[in-house]
Design a protein around this motif. Structure first.
Motif, mmCIF file in Angstrom:
data_model
loop_
_atom_site.group_PDB
_atom_site.id
_atom_site.type_symbol
_atom_site.label_atom_id
_atom_site.label_comp_id
_atom_site.label_asym_id
_atom_site.label_seq_id
_atom_site.Cartn_x
_atom_site.Cartn_y
_atom_site.Cartn_z
ATOM 1 N N ARG A 106 0.844 -1.188 0.000
ATOM 2 C CA ARG A 106 0.000 0.000 0.000
ATOM 3 C C ARG A 106 0.880 1.238 0.000
ATOM 4 O O ARG A 106 1.873 1.307 0.711
ATOM 5 N N ARG A 107 0.477 2.229 -0.803
ATOM 6 C CA ARG A 107 1.228 3.478 -0.877
ATOM 7 C C ARG A 107 0.572 4.510 0.023
ATOM 8 O O ARG A 107 -0.638 4.564 0.149
ATOM 9 N N SER A 108 1.401 5.351 0.604
ATOM 10 C CA SER A 108 0.864 6.416 1.444
ATOM 11 C C SER A 108 0.323 7.535 0.547
ATOM 12 O O SER A 108 0.655 7.606 -0.643
ATOM 13 N N ARG A 109 -0.465 8.400 1.125
ATOM 14 C CA ARG A 109 -0.981 9.553 0.383
ATOM 15 C C ARG A 109 0.171 10.411 -0.115
ATOM 16 O O ARG A 109 0.122 10.936 -1.213
ATOM 17 N N THR A 110 1.207 10.527 0.706
ATOM 18 C CA THR A 110 2.370 11.321 0.313
ATOM 19 C C THR A 110 3.074 10.685 -0.875
ATOM 20 O O THR A 110 3.457 11.377 -1.816
#
Length: 83
Positions: free
Chosen positions: A11-15
């Motif tokens: 999963r990728r962070s919003r940043t």
């Protein structure tokens, strides 16, 4: 996160997503190009683009999204503090 079948989904962070969008838009990019390069669907991409415009990290000129100077500074800071 493990999703069966030998596929490991990170999963990728919003940043991370915001930085990826800004990187692609450094030299100007259409929304379709951003969607495919960052691997987002159009609805999610639209939400990120709106958020980045509100924060003045990206601007839209004649259908091209372009990273602002403020957006470039944000990219540099995010790169420095990458966890």
């Amino acid at each position: 996160m493990y999703c069966g079948g030998g596929v490991n989904i990170q999963r990728r962070s919003r940043t991370d997503i915001a930085v990826a969008i800004l990187k692609i838009a450094n030299n100007g990019a259409k929304k379709t190009h951003i969607v495919y390069e960052v691997n987002l669907n159009f609805n999610i991409a639209q939400k990120y683009l709106e958020m980045l415009k509100e924060k003045e990290l990206i601007r839209n000129e004649n259908g091209l999204f372009i990273t602002t100077d403020k957006g470039k500074v944000f990219q540099d800071i995010a790169k420095e503090i990458e966890l």
